[in-house]
Design a protein around this motif. Structure first.
Motif, mmCIF file in Angstrom:
data_model
loop_
_atom_site.group_PDB
_atom_site.id
_atom_site.type_symbol
_atom_site.label_atom_id
_atom_site.label_comp_id
_atom_site.label_asym_id
_atom_site.label_seq_id
_atom_site.Cartn_x
_atom_site.Cartn_y
_atom_site.Cartn_z
ATOM 1 N N TRP A 186 52.005 32.578 14.123
ATOM 2 C CA TRP A 186 50.751 33.297 13.934
ATOM 3 C C TRP A 186 50.810 34.349 12.824
ATOM 4 C CZ3 TRP A 186 45.816 34.961 15.586
ATOM 5 C CH2 TRP A 186 45.098 34.009 16.324
ATOM 6 N N LEU A 187 51.875 34.426 12.064
ATOM 7 C CA LEU A 187 51.945 35.414 10.993
ATOM 8 C C LEU A 187 51.830 34.709 9.656
ATOM 9 C CD1 LEU A 187 54.731 37.860 12.227
ATOM 10 C CD2 LEU A 187 52.264 37.955 12.620
ATOM 11 N N GLY A 188 50.835 35.120 8.860
ATOM 12 C CA GLY A 188 50.638 34.510 7.561
ATOM 13 C C GLY A 188 49.496 35.179 6.830
ATOM 14 N N PRO A 189 49.270 34.836 5.575
ATOM 15 C CA PRO A 189 48.211 35.474 4.777
ATOM 16 C C PRO A 189 46.802 35.099 5.211
ATOM 17 C CG PRO A 189 49.251 33.691 3.560
ATOM 18 C CD PRO A 189 50.065 33.877 4.795
ATOM 19 N N ASP A 190 46.665 34.149 6.145
ATOM 20 C CA ASP A 190 45.354 33.777 6.679
ATOM 21 C C ASP A 190 45.044 34.488 7.988
ATOM 22 O OD1 ASP A 190 47.335 32.465 8.099
ATOM 23 O OD2 ASP A 190 46.319 30.531 8.156
ATOM 24 N N ILE A 234 56.762 45.967 10.914
ATOM 25 C CA ILE A 234 56.057 46.244 9.664
ATOM 26 C C ILE A 234 56.658 45.444 8.524
ATOM 27 C CG2 ILE A 234 55.488 48.051 7.991
ATOM 28 C CD1 ILE A 234 55.356 50.013 10.346
ATOM 29 N N GLN A 235 57.960 45.361 8.487
ATOM 30 C CA GLN A 235 58.611 44.576 7.434
ATOM 31 C C GLN A 235 58.234 43.107 7.531
ATOM 32 O OE1 GLN A 235 62.713 45.558 8.188
ATOM 33 N NE2 GLN A 235 62.626 47.477 7.014
ATOM 34 N N ARG A 236 58.196 42.580 8.759
ATOM 35 C CA ARG A 236 57.834 41.171 8.945
ATOM 36 C C ARG A 236 56.377 40.935 8.568
ATOM 37 N NH1 ARG A 236 57.392 36.778 8.085
ATOM 38 N NH2 ARG A 236 57.402 34.983 9.502
ATOM 39 N N MET A 237 55.504 41.865 8.898
ATOM 40 C CA MET A 237 54.093 41.732 8.530
ATOM 41 C C MET A 237 53.938 41.710 7.017
ATOM 42 S SD MET A 237 52.643 44.341 11.443
ATOM 43 C CE MET A 237 50.905 44.236 11.053
ATOM 44 N N ALA A 238 54.662 42.582 6.332
ATOM 45 C CA ALA A 238 54.583 42.615 4.876
ATOM 46 C C ALA A 238 55.084 41.308 4.270
ATOM 47 C CB ALA A 238 55.389 43.791 4.342
ATOM 48 N N GLN A 239 56.170 40.765 4.814
ATOM 49 C CA GLN A 239 56.718 39.499 4.311
ATOM 50 C C GLN A 239 55.737 38.343 4.494
ATOM 51 O OE1 GLN A 239 60.266 39.134 6.633
ATOM 52 N NE2 GLN A 239 61.418 40.652 5.443
ATOM 53 N N SER A 240 55.016 38.369 5.605
ATOM 54 C CA SER A 240 54.145 37.235 5.939
ATOM 55 C C SER A 240 52.781 37.304 5.270
ATOM 56 C CB SER A 240 53.948 37.164 7.460
ATOM 57 O OG SER A 240 53.179 38.263 7.918
ATOM 58 N N GLY A 241 52.358 38.504 4.822
ATOM 59 C CA GLY A 241 51.044 38.654 4.207
ATOM 60 C C GLY A 241 49.921 38.919 5.184
ATOM 61 N N LEU A 273 52.256 51.196 7.028
ATOM 62 C CA LEU A 273 51.796 49.840 6.736
ATOM 63 C C LEU A 273 51.413 49.702 5.270
ATOM 64 C CD1 LEU A 273 49.647 49.279 9.941
ATOM 65 C CD2 LEU A 273 51.597 47.852 9.270
ATOM 66 N N ARG A 274 50.667 50.665 4.765
ATOM 67 C CA ARG A 274 50.217 50.576 3.382
ATOM 68 C C ARG A 274 51.383 50.748 2.402
ATOM 69 N NH1 ARG A 274 46.240 53.928 1.398
ATOM 70 N NH2 ARG A 274 45.462 52.214 0.135
ATOM 71 N N GLU A 275 52.329 51.599 2.747
ATOM 72 C CA GLU A 275 53.512 51.752 1.893
ATOM 73 C C GLU A 275 54.302 50.442 1.812
ATOM 74 O OE1 GLU A 275 55.687 55.000 3.508
ATOM 75 O OE2 GLU A 275 54.182 56.497 2.924
ATOM 76 N N ALA A 276 54.236 49.648 2.880
ATOM 77 C CA ALA A 276 54.920 48.353 2.891
ATOM 78 C C ALA A 276 54.074 47.249 2.274
ATOM 79 C CB ALA A 276 55.287 47.985 4.327
ATOM 80 N N ALA A 277 52.881 47.605 1.747
ATOM 81 C CA ALA A 277 51.951 46.660 1.115
ATOM 82 C C ALA A 277 51.305 45.715 2.112
ATOM 83 C CB ALA A 277 52.633 45.873 0.003
#
Length: 456
Positions: A260-264, A278-285, A308-312
């Protein structure tokens, strides 16, 4: 739609990549798009309507990334409960939802959003009581009537109390029924075209109300149909304890396991996150719908938005359901969010950052590149925020910041896709007073029914 010139704004806040602000700026609308923007007053040309922008700050239409429109008629309930107690108190009331309720609630909530400068809203609708198959269609109709750009989600719950879930069995559905209906409504309503006014998403409700199978198959269905995915996650410590007890992992880890983690994907709340999350969320988009008022109202906590925003990780703003917020004013939400972010250990927030989250961040959540900023070629979603009344008196040092710092106002003008939705502070697409009266009448009926009285 003809040509419209919005001229002489105090400042036009473009929210482009350079974060350009144009003092004394004007905006030319041609049909549903922005065809010109800049300082001064460009030639109007024959047949161009004029809108006086003096005394206003022009913003991109604000984007609300998470809501439950049906909850609008059950405000100020369970005032002293946290999330799980609040849900247990309200599920039996919501079990009475029908098409009339949904339409009245959606119209009231959408008008409230529009009057705050919101041009686009998502909705997470997960409640489908037996005998009310058209509730999603009712809110689609309401958004079309009011004139807002709409991203409803076909939500779902299939894990009731008898299967270890939180909701009563009376408000959950069979998994196969959910999946079949989800595909049907996406095919019926979703419009993927540029400038679309209506896009659907797939949105199982939460880890404590849906099965593993529904989560996995919903993700596969959404990706097959080319639509986005949405759910609630990491909202409370109770949810984390439930996931640990039931699944042996934390909420974000569960989503990862379920593909369930992805840019969509965009996720509501994300209050209780570990650094690894947070790192995993940033990696997944994946993106986040930030709901500061709801999280405070239910005592859930403060999301680590700065981290979150610092991690993009893209972050958008949301008013959440009107029963866990009791209001739907996007500028009020931006103001509160800006202030609560300052007391979180992870950082600080400025007024312009709050506005960026409410515009560009929201567009990222919803997968849109045609809204969220005022640029030539973008859709003409424009909010003119008044800064010339007593609420902003003395704020001349920074009128853009005043739109967030000072008392939230009614938008003076709102254009959605080049169409006037609010003019001089009044809704022009429908009868605001009739919508309010209908919602109040039905609210009284719902209250009487839930209190065991005969409605009058």
């Amino acid at each position: 739609m003809g040509r419209i010139l919005i001229e002489g704004c105090e400042t036009v806040v473009t929210m482009d990549d350079a974060r350009t602000e144009i003092p004394g700026g004007s905006i030319l609308i041609d049909g549903g798009t922005i065809s010109g923007i800049g300082p001064g007053i460009p030639p109007r040309g024959a047949g161009t309507a004029r809108v006086d922008g003096r005394g206003t700050v022009a913003l991109p239409g604000l984007i609300n990334t998470h809501h439950h429109l049906y909850q609008t008629l059950t405000r100020v309930r369970a005032q002293d409960q946290r999330l799980f107690g609040w849900l247990r108190a309200l599920y039996p009331v919501w079990a009475g939802l029908d098409e009339e309720w949904e339409r009245a609630a959606a119209r009231a909530a959408l008008v409230e959003l529009a009057l705050s400068g919101c041009s686009t809203t998502a909705d997470h609708h997960y409640l489908f009581p037996a005998g009310s198959p058209r509730v999603l269609a009712a809110e689609v109709d309401a958004a079309r009537d009011i004139g807002l750009r709409f991203h409803p989600s076909r939500g779902s719950m299939d894990r009731g109390e008898s299967q270890g879930g939180l909701p009563p069995d009376s408000v959950v559905q069979d998994t196969d029924t959910i999946l079949a209906d989800t595909e049907e409504v996406v095919r019926r309503f979703h419009d993927p075209s540029p400038g679309s006014m209506l896009r659907l998403a797939v949105a199982p409700c939460s880890p404590f109300s849906v099965s593993d199978r529904l989560m996995r198959e919903s993700a596969a269905l959404a990706r097959r149909l080319g639509v986005r995915l949405h759910t609630h996650i990491a909202e409370t410590p109770d949810e984390e304890a439930y996931c640990t007890r039931t699944y042996g992992c934390r909420p974000l880890e569960l989503l990862d396991d379920l593909d369930w983690l992805g840019p969509d994907v965009w996720l509501a709340h994300c209050v209780h996150l570990a650094t690894a999350d947070i790192q995993r969320m940033a990696q997944s988009g994946v993106a986040v719908a930030w709901c500061p008022t709801s999280n405070l109202r239910l005592g859930s906590g403060i999301a680590p938005v700065s981290a979150l925003r610092e991690a993009a990780v893209p972050v958008g703003l949301a008013v959440d359901g009107s029963a866990s917020n009791d209001a739907g004013h996007m500028l009020a939400e931006a103001r509160l969010g800006m202030l609560v972010a300052r007391v979180h250990p992870h950082g600080w927030m400025s007024a312009r950052e709050a506005l960026w989250i409410a515009t560009r961040g929201g567009a990222s959540c919803l997968g849109r590149d045609d809204i969220g900023s005022l640029e030539v070629g973008k859709r003409a979603d424009i909010a003119l925020i008044p800064v010339d009344g007593v609420a902003a008196a003395g704020a001349e040092a920074d009128l853009v910041a005043a739109a967030v710092y000072c008392a939230p106002q009614r938008v003076r003008h709102l254009f959605v896709n080049g169409r006037s939705v609010v003019h001089r502070g009044r809704l022009v697409t429908a009868d605001e007073d009739e919508i309010a009266e209908t919602a109040r009448r039905l609210g009284r009926r719902i209250l009487a029914r839930s209190a065991g009285r005969i409605p009058t």
